[in-house]
Design a protein around this motif. Structure first.
Motif, PDB file in Angstrom:
ATOM      1  N   LEU A 116      23.535  56.146  19.460  1.00 24.10           N
ATOM      2  CA  LEU A 116      24.193  56.194  20.765  1.00 24.10           C
ATOM      3  C   LEU A 116      24.380  57.658  21.096  1.00 24.10           C
ATOM      4  N   SER A 117      23.473  58.188  21.910  1.00 24.81           N
ATOM      5  CA  SER A 117      23.312  59.626  21.964  1.00 24.81           C
ATOM      6  C   SER A 117      24.382  60.348  22.742  1.00 24.81           C
ATOM      7  N   ARG A 118      24.314  60.331  24.075  1.00 29.47           N
ATOM      8  CA  ARG A 118      25.193  61.196  24.851  1.00 29.47           C
ATOM      9  C   ARG A 118      26.138  60.402  25.731  1.00 29.47           C
ATOM     10  N   ASP A 119      26.377  59.164  25.379  1.00 27.38           N
ATOM     11  CA  ASP A 119      27.045  58.326  26.358  1.00 27.38           C
ATOM     12  C   ASP A 119      28.388  57.780  25.895  1.00 27.38           C
ATOM     13  N   MET A 120      28.957  58.339  24.834  1.00 24.93           N
ATOM     14  CA  MET A 120      30.301  57.929  24.433  1.00 24.93           C
ATOM     15  C   MET A 120      31.301  58.437  25.458  1.00 24.93           C
ATOM     16  N   ASP A 121      32.313  57.642  25.763  1.00 24.92           N
ATOM     17  CA  ASP A 121      33.236  58.016  26.826  1.00 24.92           C
ATOM     18  C   ASP A 121      34.517  58.600  26.258  1.00 24.92           C
ATOM     19  N   LEU A 122      35.235  59.293  27.099  1.00 32.10           N
ATOM     20  CA  LEU A 122      36.494  59.911  26.717  1.00 32.10           C
ATOM     21  C   LEU A 122      37.509  58.868  26.292  1.00 32.10           C
ATOM     22  N   VAL A 213      39.245  44.223  29.125  1.00 34.41           N
ATOM     23  CA  VAL A 213      38.296  45.134  29.767  1.00 34.41           C
ATOM     24  C   VAL A 213      37.778  46.131  28.746  1.00 34.41           C
ATOM     25  N   TYR A 214      38.690  46.688  27.970  1.00 29.40           N
ATOM     26  CA  TYR A 214      38.305  47.661  26.951  1.00 29.40           C
ATOM     27  C   TYR A 214      37.374  47.035  25.912  1.00 29.40           C
ATOM     28  N   SER A 215      37.654  45.777  25.550  1.00 26.86           N
ATOM     29  CA  SER A 215      36.896  45.118  24.484  1.00 26.86           C
ATOM     30  C   SER A 215      35.501  44.691  24.917  1.00 26.86           C
ATOM     31  N   PHE A 216      35.209  44.731  26.211  1.00 31.48           N
ATOM     32  CA  PHE A 216      33.868  44.409  26.692  1.00 31.48           C
ATOM     33  C   PHE A 216      33.110  45.644  27.161  1.00 31.48           C
ATOM     34  N   MET A 217      33.676  46.809  26.980  1.00 36.43           N
ATOM     35  CA  MET A 217      33.080  48.004  27.551  1.00 36.43           C
ATOM     36  C   MET A 217      31.873  48.474  26.744  1.00 36.43           C
ATOM     37  N   CYS A 218      30.725  48.528  27.373  1.00 35.72           N
ATOM     38  CA  CYS A 218      29.515  49.055  26.738  1.00 35.72           C
ATOM     39  C   CYS A 218      28.639  49.784  27.740  1.00 35.72           C
ATOM     40  N   GLN A 219      29.016  49.718  29.030  1.00 39.04           N
ATOM     41  CA  GLN A 219      28.154  50.254  30.087  1.00 39.04           C
ATOM     42  C   GLN A 219      27.873  51.739  29.909  1.00 39.04           C
ATOM     43  N   HIS A 220      28.829  52.479  29.365  1.00 35.57           N
ATOM     44  CA  HIS A 220      28.677  53.919  29.215  1.00 35.57           C
ATOM     45  C   HIS A 220      27.614  54.292  28.188  1.00 35.57           C
ATOM     46  N   SER A 221      27.277  53.384  27.272  1.00 40.16           N
ATOM     47  CA  SER A 221      26.320  53.702  26.211  1.00 40.16           C
ATOM     48  C   SER A 221      25.000  52.951  26.334  1.00 40.16           C
ATOM     49  N   LEU A 222      24.814  52.228  27.417  1.00 42.83           N
ATOM     50  CA  LEU A 222      23.593  51.430  27.572  1.00 42.83           C
ATOM     51  C   LEU A 222      22.308  52.251  27.589  1.00 42.83           C
ATOM     52  N   PRO A 223      22.256  53.415  28.260  1.00 40.83           N
ATOM     53  CA  PRO A 223      20.988  54.156  28.289  1.00 40.83           C
ATOM     54  C   PRO A 223      20.435  54.478  26.905  1.00 40.83           C
ATOM     55  N   SER A 224      21.273  55.005  26.025  1.00 40.19           N
ATOM     56  CA  SER A 224      20.790  55.367  24.694  1.00 40.19           C
ATOM     57  C   SER A 224      20.605  54.153  23.807  1.00 40.19           C
ATOM     58  N   LEU A 225      21.236  53.043  24.144  1.00 45.60           N
ATOM     59  CA  LEU A 225      21.139  51.841  23.333  1.00 45.60           C
ATOM     60  C   LEU A 225      19.891  51.031  23.665  1.00 45.60           C
ATOM     61  N   ILE A 226      19.558  50.922  24.946  1.00 41.49           N
ATOM     62  CA  ILE A 226      18.472  50.049  25.381  1.00 41.49           C
ATOM     63  C   ILE A 226      17.125  50.758  25.376  1.00 41.49           C
ATOM     64  N   GLY A 362      38.878  51.979  32.274  1.00 40.32           N
ATOM     65  CA  GLY A 362      37.919  50.906  32.032  1.00 40.32           C
ATOM     66  C   GLY A 362      37.488  50.224  33.307  1.00 40.32           C
ATOM     67  N   ASN A 363      38.382  50.121  34.253  1.00 39.37           N
ATOM     68  CA  ASN A 363      38.068  49.544  35.554  1.00 39.37           C
ATOM     69  C   ASN A 363      36.957  50.340  36.248  1.00 39.37           C
ATOM     70  N   GLY A 364      37.074  51.652  36.193  1.00 36.91           N
ATOM     71  CA  GLY A 364      36.054  52.493  36.809  1.00 36.91           C
ATOM     72  C   GLY A 364      34.738  52.465  36.061  1.00 36.91           C
ATOM     73  N   ILE A 365      34.802  52.563  34.726  1.00 33.69           N
ATOM     74  CA  ILE A 365      33.584  52.617  33.918  1.00 33.69           C
ATOM     75  C   ILE A 365      32.827  51.300  33.962  1.00 33.69           C
ATOM     76  N   GLN A 366      33.564  50.184  33.937  1.00 30.21           N
ATOM     77  CA  GLN A 366      32.916  48.888  33.801  1.00 30.21           C
ATOM     78  C   GLN A 366      32.570  48.220  35.123  1.00 30.21           C
ATOM     79  N   TYR A 367      33.288  48.557  36.198  1.00 22.28           N
ATOM     80  CA  TYR A 367      33.066  47.889  37.475  1.00 22.28           C
ATOM     81  C   TYR A 367      32.583  48.830  38.581  1.00 22.28           C
ATOM     82  N   VAL A 368      33.370  49.863  38.859  1.00 24.81           N
ATOM     83  CA  VAL A 368      33.112  50.702  40.032  1.00 24.81           C
ATOM     84  C   VAL A 368      31.795  51.463  39.904  1.00 24.81           C
ATOM     85  N   ILE A 369      31.614  52.180  38.805  1.00 24.16           N
ATOM     86  CA  ILE A 369      30.413  53.002  38.639  1.00 24.16           C
ATOM     87  C   ILE A 369      29.134  52.161  38.616  1.00 24.16           C
TER      88      ILE A 369
END
Length: 428
Positions: A116-122, A213-226, A362-369
């Motif tokens: 998971l390269s550059r996509d871990m979130d704060l 929401v936190y427990s389903f969060m993966c959107q931030h790391s999808l590029p390096s994962l997929i 998590g609301n922003g990372i998982q839904y808005v963005i």
């Protein structure tokens, strides 16, 4: 166009779709799952189950949004490369035949490259220092200080995530989860279950929402994962299978917990419920479960710190310019390390922390963005390739209605959580 396919230029080893499935499962089911039982107990089992299913569905939808945006971005990158080659070679007659091959199928990755390269979130990084609760502040502070001194310096150097570290962390995680579920089932089967959770208690929904929401969060790391998955033909269906398995696991873990332990005795970090002698007689198991979050975070902390530091560098990078040594080796590591340390020393309330950060960040990372990404990627794709272009990895939720629905849901959640916090503070 946003560079959502950031991993495609990296070299490294491909893995099969099923290995990618395991990686995604491990990414989503982390230490955040350990805060779920307490949230289930306070919100009621029926409300918790309904919200868990709905948030799982929403997370799957936005995951497909991100994958579609990645595919569109990669198509544009490939098209630009084709155009540049065309200028150099007049005989190159290939046109837009690759437009439907929208996610790169080949990349050469080495073991030393991070999975998971550059996509871990704060958000993950902030939480990584706040996984323990001890009764006495001096002891807690001392342990956090030792943790910071031992693992903090890794932020100033380069650390890579190898597959062996991934295997070790995953193995420890699943041993711990399996032990907790089995012990809870044995206790319930022996008639020692103490839990009598309510059907619904709406006062606990705020924390439950944030935790889920936190427990389903993966959107931030999808590029390096997929990106390194060797065949992406059925990637959407495989991701759906992953979400079904994750929902089943979360339900099993949480329901065994809330019927095994009384709601008042459930700890913010579920592993701590098994440190009592009356529950687990083997000292080795008690220590393993009690220290399980420490083991997991100790392996993840340096990696997340380095990836976050690199994200800072990328965010402020200007092409063709190099950072001064002090900025590169001192400033960026310091601004990466200081915020989580301050948060760790200022709060012990893990459940509220996860609830609030999950509900807002998590609301922003998982839904808005993801909603804005897919919306603008669709518009951009039509402009570049024309209206007849078909994205092979287009989300099943193709209508603009779903994008609007996600944004309305995100805004409603923001209002609900904010109002709930204000009401809670008013009562106090």
């Amino acid at each position: 166009m946003l560079n959502m396919a950031g991993g495609i230029t990296e070299t490294g080893e491909l893995y099969s779709p099923y290995v990618g499935l395991v990686y995604m499962f491990n990414l989503i089911v982390g230490t955040g799952a350990l805060t779920m039982p307490k949230a289930f107990a306070t919100a009621g089992w029926l409300v918790s189950l309904v919200l868990l299913l709905f948030l799982g569905f929403m997370s799957y939808m936005t995951t497909t949004f991100v994958m579609e945006a990645m595919a569109a971005a990669n198509a544009q990158l490939r098209w630009k490369r084709m155009e540049s080659h065309k200028e150099d070679d007049d005989d190159d007659s290939s046109t837009a035949s690759d437009n439907d091959v929208l996610i790169q199928e080949n990349c050469d990755r080495s073991e030393k490259q991070p999975i998971l390269s550059r996509d871990m979130d704060l958000l993950t990084f902030l939480k990584s220092l706040i996984v323990w609760r001890w009764d006495k502040w001096p002891l807690c502070s001392s342990i956090k200080a030792v943790f910071t001194l031992l693992l903090g310096p890794f932020t100033f150097f380069d650390v890579q995530k190898t597959k062996y570290l991934q295997i070790l962390t995953s193995l420890m995680r699943w041993i711990a989860f399996a032990i907790m579920i089995i012990l809870a089932l044995i206790r319930i089967g022996n008639g020692q279950g103490e839990g009598h959770p309510p059907i619904a208690d709406f006062s606990g929904i705020r924390n439950l929402f944030g935790v889920c929401v936190y427990s389903f969060m993966c959107q931030h790391s999808l590029p390096s994962l997929i990106t390194p998955i060797s065949s992406k033909k059925h990637i959407t269906q495989l991701v759906l299978l992953d979400y079904v398995l994750i929902l089943a696991f979360y339900s099993l873990l949480s329901f065994t917990a809330i019927f095994c332990f009384h709601s008042d005795s459930l700890m913010d970090m579920y592993t701590l419920n098994f440190t009592g002698c009356d529950i687990v007689r083997l000292v080795v198991i008690r220590f393993f479960l009690g220290l399980f979050p420490v083991f997991t975070i100790s392996t993840n902390f340096p990696i997340i710190a380095v990836t976050l530091r690199n994200n800072w560098k990328t965010l402020f990078h200007r092409e063709g310019e190099m950072y001064p040594w002090v900025v590169d080796r001192v400033v960026f590591p310091v601004i990466t390390l200081v915020p989580p340390i301050l948060v760790a020393f200022c709060t012990h309330d893990l459940e509220s922390l996860v609830g609030i950060t999950g509900a807002y960040a998590g609301n922003g990372i998982q839904y808005v963005i993801p909603a804005f990404l897919v919306y603008y990627s669709r518009k951009d794709t039509k402009l570049v390739f024309g209206t007849g272009t078909v994205n092979k990895h287009k989300s099943p939720f193709r209508s603009t209605f779903w994008v609007v629905f996600v944004l309305v849901w995100a805004f409603s959640c923001f209002l609900f959580v904010t109002a709930n916090i204000i009401l809670s503070e008013t009562k106090l």
